[in-house]
Every structure is written in structure tokens, then in C-alpha cells.
Design a protein around this motif. Structure first.
Motif, PDB file in Angstrom:
ATOM      1  N   ALA A 137       0.850  -1.208   0.000  1.00 52.18           N
ATOM      2  CA  ALA A 137       0.000   0.000   0.000  1.00 52.18           C
ATOM      3  C   ALA A 137       0.877   1.247   0.000  1.00 52.18           C
ATOM      4  CB  ALA A 137      -0.933  -0.019   1.208  1.00 52.18           C
ATOM      5  N   GLY A 138       1.957   1.208   0.773  1.00 53.09           N
ATOM      6  CA  GLY A 138       2.863   2.358   0.827  1.00 53.09           C
ATOM      7  C   GLY A 138       3.486   2.634  -0.542  1.00 53.09           C
ATOM      8  N   LEU A 141       0.976   4.167  -2.864  1.00 47.24           N
ATOM      9  CA  LEU A 141       0.741   5.581  -2.551  1.00 47.24           C
ATOM     10  C   LEU A 141       1.905   6.443  -3.026  1.00 47.24           C
ATOM     11  CD1 LEU A 141      -0.813   5.129   1.006  1.00 47.24           C
ATOM     12  CD2 LEU A 141      -1.955   6.151  -0.973  1.00 47.24           C
ATOM     13  N   ARG A 142       3.117   5.946  -2.829  1.00 46.87           N
ATOM     14  CA  ARG A 142       4.285   6.733  -3.283  1.00 46.87           C
ATOM     15  C   ARG A 142       4.257   6.880  -4.806  1.00 46.87           C
ATOM     16  NH1 ARG A 142       6.494   4.418   1.459  1.00 46.87           N
ATOM     17  NH2 ARG A 142       6.776   2.396   0.485  1.00 46.87           N
ATOM     18  N   ILE A 159       2.141  11.172   4.310  1.00 47.79           N
ATOM     19  CA  ILE A 159       3.293  10.278   4.520  1.00 47.79           C
ATOM     20  C   ILE A 159       4.352  10.993   5.355  1.00 47.79           C
ATOM     21  CG2 ILE A 159       5.222   9.132   3.347  1.00 47.79           C
ATOM     22  CD1 ILE A 159       3.299   8.161   1.241  1.00 47.79           C
ATOM     23  N   LYS A 163       1.007   9.978   8.845  1.00 50.42           N
ATOM     24  CA  LYS A 163      -0.434   9.743   9.003  1.00 50.42           C
ATOM     25  C   LYS A 163      -0.936   8.742   7.961  1.00 50.42           C
ATOM     26  CE  LYS A 163      -1.564  14.173  11.048  1.00 50.42           C
ATOM     27  NZ  LYS A 163      -1.962  15.534  10.731  1.00 50.42           N
ATOM     28  N   ILE A 164      -2.181   8.343   8.115  1.00 49.03           N
ATOM     29  CA  ILE A 164      -2.745   7.342   7.201  1.00 49.03           C
ATOM     30  C   ILE A 164      -3.667   8.013   6.188  1.00 49.03           C
ATOM     31  CG2 ILE A 164      -4.178   5.252   7.077  1.00 49.03           C
ATOM     32  CD1 ILE A 164      -3.007   4.586   9.883  1.00 49.03           C
ATOM     33  N   VAL A 165      -3.372   7.745   4.953  1.00 49.32           N
ATOM     34  CA  VAL A 165      -4.129   8.331   3.834  1.00 49.32           C
ATOM     35  C   VAL A 165      -5.567   7.779   3.871  1.00 49.32           C
ATOM     36  CG1 VAL A 165      -4.236   8.378   1.294  1.00 49.32           C
ATOM     37  CG2 VAL A 165      -2.015   8.563   2.467  1.00 49.32           C
ATOM     38  N   GLY A 190       1.184  -3.757   4.383  1.00 45.23           N
ATOM     39  CA  GLY A 190       0.961  -2.417   4.933  1.00 45.23           C
ATOM     40  C   GLY A 190      -0.486  -1.975   4.868  1.00 45.23           C
ATOM     41  N   PHE A 191      -1.360  -2.906   4.872  1.00 51.10           N
ATOM     42  CA  PHE A 191      -2.788  -2.614   4.758  1.00 51.10           C
ATOM     43  C   PHE A 191      -3.562  -3.766   5.399  1.00 51.10           C
ATOM     44  CE2 PHE A 191      -6.938  -2.574   2.953  1.00 51.10           C
ATOM     45  CZ  PHE A 191      -7.236  -1.238   2.794  1.00 51.10           C
ATOM     46  N   ARG A 193      -4.215  -0.385   7.598  1.00 52.34           N
ATOM     47  CA  ARG A 193      -3.413   0.281   8.623  1.00 52.34           C
ATOM     48  C   ARG A 193      -4.251   0.741   9.808  1.00 52.34           C
ATOM     49  NH1 ARG A 193       1.576   0.435   6.170  1.00 52.34           N
ATOM     50  NH2 ARG A 193       2.935   1.977   7.104  1.00 52.34           N
ATOM     51  N   ASN A 197      -9.469   1.662   7.244  1.00 50.21           N
ATOM     52  CA  ASN A 197      -8.959   0.884   6.100  1.00 50.21           C
ATOM     53  C   ASN A 197      -9.639  -0.480   6.047  1.00 50.21           C
ATOM     54  OD1 ASN A 197      -5.320   1.480   5.697  1.00 50.21           O
ATOM     55  ND2 ASN A 197      -7.060   2.757   5.200  1.00 50.21           N
ATOM     56  N   ARG A 233      13.960   7.530   1.476  1.00 52.53           N
ATOM     57  CA  ARG A 233      12.533   7.755   1.733  1.00 52.53           C
ATOM     58  C   ARG A 233      12.325   8.963   2.635  1.00 52.53           C
ATOM     59  NH1 ARG A 233       9.134   2.284   2.760  1.00 52.53           N
ATOM     60  NH2 ARG A 233       8.099   3.734   4.193  1.00 52.53           N
ATOM     61  N   ASP A 235      10.175   9.497   4.729  1.00 55.11           N
ATOM     62  CA  ASP A 235       9.715   9.209   6.088  1.00 55.11           C
ATOM     63  C   ASP A 235      10.733   8.435   6.932  1.00 55.11           C
ATOM     64  OD1 ASP A 235       9.387   6.990   4.481  1.00 55.11           O
ATOM     65  OD2 ASP A 235       7.356   6.529   5.138  1.00 55.11           O
ATOM     66  N   ARG A 244       5.259   7.560  13.073  1.00 53.74           N
ATOM     67  CA  ARG A 244       4.723   6.322  12.487  1.00 53.74           C
ATOM     68  C   ARG A 244       4.518   5.255  13.564  1.00 53.74           C
ATOM     69  NH1 ARG A 244       8.706   4.769   7.943  1.00 53.74           N
ATOM     70  NH2 ARG A 244       7.107   3.334   7.247  1.00 53.74           N
TER      71      ARG A 244
HETATM   72  N1  LIG Z   1      -2.650   1.574   4.197  1.00 54.70           N
HETATM   73  C1  LIG Z   1      -1.694   2.549   4.170  1.00 54.70           C
HETATM   74  C2  LIG Z   1      -0.355   2.235   3.973  1.00 54.70           C
HETATM   75  C3  LIG Z   1       0.574   3.230   3.964  1.00 54.70           C
HETATM   76  N2  LIG Z   1       0.188   4.510   4.130  1.00 54.70           N
HETATM   77  C4  LIG Z   1       1.175   5.628   4.135  1.00 54.70           C
HETATM   78  C5  LIG Z   1       1.524   6.020   5.539  1.00 54.70           C
HETATM   79  C6  LIG Z   1       2.764   5.242   5.798  1.00 54.70           C
HETATM   80  O1  LIG Z   1       3.529   5.818   6.823  1.00 54.70           O
HETATM   81  C7  LIG Z   1       3.446   5.326   4.445  1.00 54.70           C
HETATM   82  C8  LIG Z   1       4.501   4.303   4.208  1.00 54.70           C
HETATM   83  O2  LIG Z   1       3.941   3.003   4.233  1.00 54.70           O
HETATM   84  P1  LIG Z   1       4.894   1.695   4.328  1.00 54.70           P
HETATM   85  O3  LIG Z   1       5.789   1.726   3.160  1.00 54.70           O
HETATM   86  O4  LIG Z   1       5.599   1.816   5.621  1.00 54.70           O
HETATM   87  O5  LIG Z   1       3.963   0.518   4.328  1.00 54.70           O
HETATM   88  O6  LIG Z   1       2.374   5.224   3.513  1.00 54.70           O
HETATM   89  C9  LIG Z   1      -1.138   4.798   4.318  1.00 54.70           C
HETATM   90  O7  LIG Z   1      -1.487   5.971   4.495  1.00 54.70           O
HETATM   91  N3  LIG Z   1      -2.060   3.825   4.321  1.00 54.70           N
END
Ligand SMILES: Nc1ccn([C@H]2C[C@H](O)[C@@H](COP(=O)(O)O)O2)c(=O)n1
Ligand SMILES: Nc1ncnc2c1ncn2[C@@H]1O[C@H](COP(=O)(O)OP(=O)(O)OP(=O)(O)O)[C@@H](O)[C@H]1O
Length: 338
Positions: A137-138, A141-142, A159, A163-165, A190-191, A193, A197, A233, A235, A244
Motif C-alpha cells: 500500500a505504501g 501511494l508513493r 506520509i 499519518k494514514i491516507v 501495509g494494509f 493500517r 482501512n 525515503r 519518512d 509512524r
Molecule cells: N494503508 C496505508 C499504507 C501506507 N500509508 C502511508 C503512511 C505510511 O507511513 C506510508 C509508508 O507506508 P509503508 O511503506 O511503511 O507501508 O504510507 C497509508 O497511508 N495507508
């Protein structure tokens, strides 16, 4: 003489494809009139291809005067329609109406672990070893942010703040990615979160994960790994990392607890070296892998819809696809046709 035969062929399709109008949602009883009551003979059977919309049937194609090979004819027609629609269908996101089939068709796993616990690293191994499609998911989003989408700035800010999108954005990206992929085994990393979600994904897709991987790792180890990751990255800095962790504790842990209460969590000690963690991952995956192999060997699935039997088959790996037969047939008659 009229004898019971299968009249109706159902074809599932994404919810978004359905055009609602006054007469489009038919009650099953209306959609499948009894052939004897109609006085129709076998040579005049009407074959209707319908979308299955949850409990409703929406006719999209109808043909009369089919010969007594109506079952096969309808089957064939449904195939043709499927072929002609496949382009449109594949351009559409996976949506509500993948529902029932998806529960059977897809093997969906979530990997829900703290930032830096090594979920990305292990997902790569799982892909190589077990043939899953890994969707992070991250990462999605990126990539969305990079694509210059209208949500780009919002995603970037969220990000950066750890925070969570909002779910609608992330779920759309996940749906699109699933839809664009031919695989039927997805590992979503990553989902979900947070509770939003999770609830949104389940209500949109009605898919539940087979299980949820949970990599158990202390904050100290996760922090060290993140600070040493060196992938540029935005973050991976101490301020965002701490945020986070906070979001993880407050929002993600309750989701893990939710799945735990359903017996779906597979906890793995993630503080060990990568190879050892993967050994533990393998022991979780192997039984599922065997089960799925067995499942996909089954050529037909026979189910009950209201008081009728129908059968369906997973045909294409892209959308939903198989026609099933609904109608006046009894199970033994359907069995004879297989
Ligand atoms: N379901 C999600 C997954 C990720 N994000 C955003 C917020 C996270 O800090 C960032 C990085 O994700 P990661 O690579 O650590 O899985 O992406 C989100 O908002 N919702
Ligand atoms: N078992 C392990 N032992 C030591 N280092 C590891 C281990 N697993 C992963 N790493 C390293 O830790 C860093 C973070 O790993 P990874 O990117 O897989 O974490 P992640 O959980 O996906 O993080 P994020 O949630 O931020 O995307 C990487 O540099 C990776 O090489």
C-alpha cells in the motif's frame, strides 16, 4: 413435452458495469419463469445472460429459439459476451460484484507489521517462493504521488506526517493493481493500517484475508533498521519514524487484535536474521499453498442460490467470469451436464 432444463445463465461482473434502470433489477422468480407455466417447449427455450448482482439478477442478453442444446448454447454465448466485454471489464476496477467469487477465487493475505519490521523484505521472498503478487500500500501511494495525481500533495503530506491516507484513495489503488494483475494470489502489505482501512476494504470488496502476517519486532530494532535503510525515503527520519510508531500503536495494533480474535493472525519473530525469519514464514505458507493447489484443481463449483442449484467455474483470471446456470434444473440434471 416439456422437461426441466437450465434456462438461465449468469455472468458476474463488476458492480460499476451495471446500468440500473427501472426494470433492470429482477427478482429471481421473475427472472426465471417456470418453463412449464410458460408453455414453452425445449426448442423455444429462452436463454438469458444476466449479471449477478448480489441477490439480484440483471439481464443483459436474451435469446429465444435456442435448440435443445440450450445449456451449451447459453454457455457459449456467455463466453462470447465475456470475450467481447473483457476489455471493458479489465479497464474497470475490482468492485463490489467480484464479491462472492473473489472469496473463493482470490487468496488474499495481509501483512500488518510495524514500520521497519522487515515486511517488505519478507514479501519479496514470499513472491519468489510462493508466486504471490505483492502489493505494498505504501509503494502504491508513493507511486501515485509521483504520477502527479490530484491526490499527490495530500499523499505526500500524510506520509511525511506519518499519518494514514484516507481509505478511498488507498483502496482504489489496491483495486486497480489487483485488477491489472492476472494472479489470483495477493499479498497486500501495509494494509489495512487502521480500522477505517479494514472496514472500508471489507465493505467494498467483501473479501477477507486468509490470514494476516504479523512480524513481531521491538521499536528499538525497527528504528535501527529504518535509520539504516538508506533508500532516500522521506519518512525515514527520526521525527517521522516516531510519528509512524505512534500511529502504528494507536491505529494498526487494534486491527491486528481484531484479526487475532478471528484466529487469523500468524505471528512471526522478526528480530532474527532475514533467512531465519523466512523459514518461519515458509512454515506458515506451506499448508495454505497445498490447500490452494487442491482448490484450483476443482473444475466446477456447485452452489446453491436460494432454492436452486447452480454451477460456475473460474475461467479467466482477470475479472469474474464464469457463467453459472440458474434455473429450473435440479442438481442431478446439472451434474449430468458436466
Ligand atoms: N494503508 C496505508 C499504507 C501506507 N500509508 C502511508 C503512511 C505510511 O507511513 C506510508 C509508508 O507506508 P509503508 O511503506 O511503511 O507501508 O504510507 C497509508 O497511508 N495507508
Ligand atoms: N530480519 C532482518 N534483519 C536485519 N535487517 C533486516 C531484516 N529484515 C529487514 N531488514 C532491513 O531493515 C530495513 C527495513 O526493512 P523493510 O524495508 O523490509 O521494512 P518494512 O517493514 O517493509 O518497512 P516500511 O514499513 O517502512 O516499508 C531494510 O534495510 C532491510 O534490509
Amino acid at each position: 413435452m416439456t422437461k426441466a432444463c437450465i434456462e438461465y445463465f449468469a455472468l458476474s461482473c463488476p458492480y460499476d458495469m451495471i446500468q440500473f434502470d427501472d426494470h433492470s433489477i429482477l427478482d429471481h422468480g421473475q427472472a426465471s419463469p417456470d418453463s412449464e407455466a410458460n408453455g414453452s417447449s425445449l426448442s423455444e427455450k429462452k436463454v438469458t445472460v444476466v449479471f449477478v448482482l448480489g441477490e439480484c439478477l440483471v439481464p443483459v442478453y436474451s435469446l429465444t429459439s435456442v435448440n435443445n442444446q440450450s445449456w451449451f448454447m447459453g454457455y457459449f454465448l456467455a463466453q462470447l459476451i465475456l470475450c467481447s466485454m473483457s476489455k471493458i471489464l479489465t479497464d474497470n476496477i475490482v468492485s463490489k460484484e467480484l464479491v462472492g467469487e473473489l472469496i473463493v477465487k482470490f487468496v488474499l493475505l495481509f501483512s500488518l507489521c510495524g514500520p521497519g519490521s522487515g515486511k517488505g523484505t519478507q514479501c519479496t521472498n514470499i513472491v519468489e517462493h510462493f508466486g504471490y503478487t505483492h502489493l505494498s500500500a505504501g509503494d502504491l501511494l508513493r507511486a501515485e504521488k509521483e504520477s502527479g495525481s490530484e491526490n499527490g500533495t495530500m499523499i505526500q503530506n500524510m506520509i511525511k506526517e506519518g499519518k494514514i491516507v484516507p481509505s478511498e484513495v488507498t483502496i482504489k489503488l489496491l483495486q486497480r493493481a489487483m485488477q491489472a494483475n492476472n494472479n489470483d494470489k495477493f499479498l497486500i502489505d501495509g494494509f489495512p493500517r487502521n480500522e477505517e482501512n479494514r472496514a472500508a476494504f471489507e465493505s467494498v470488496t467483501r473479501i477477507e484475508p486468509e490470514f494476516v502476517l504479523f512480524f513481531d519486532c521491538s521499536e528499538e530494532v525497527m528504528e535501527r533498521r529504518l535509520l539504516g535503510r538508506n533508500q532516500g525515503r522521506a519518512d525515514d527520519n527520526i521525527d517521522t519514524i516516531r510519528k509512524r510508531f505512534k500511529v502504528y500503536m494507536e491505529s494498526t495494533l487494534p486491527v491486528i487484535e481484531y484479526y487475532n480474535s478471528k484466529g487469523k493472525v500468524r505471528k512471526i519473530d522478526a528480530e532474527k536474521p532475514v533467512e531465519e525469519v523466512f523459514e518461519a514464514v515458509k512454515s506458515v505458507f506451506t499448508p495454505l499453498h497445498e490447500k490452494v493447489k487442491h482448490r484450483s484443481n476443482a473444475p466446477w463449483n456447485i452452489s446453491r442460490y436460494r432454492d436452486r442449484w447452480f454451477l460456475w467455474r473460474i475461467k479467466s483470471r482477470q475479472v469474474v467470469y464464469q457463467c453459472c446456470c440458474l434455473g429450473v434444473a435440479t442438481l442431478p440434471e446439472i451434474s449430468n451436464q458436466i
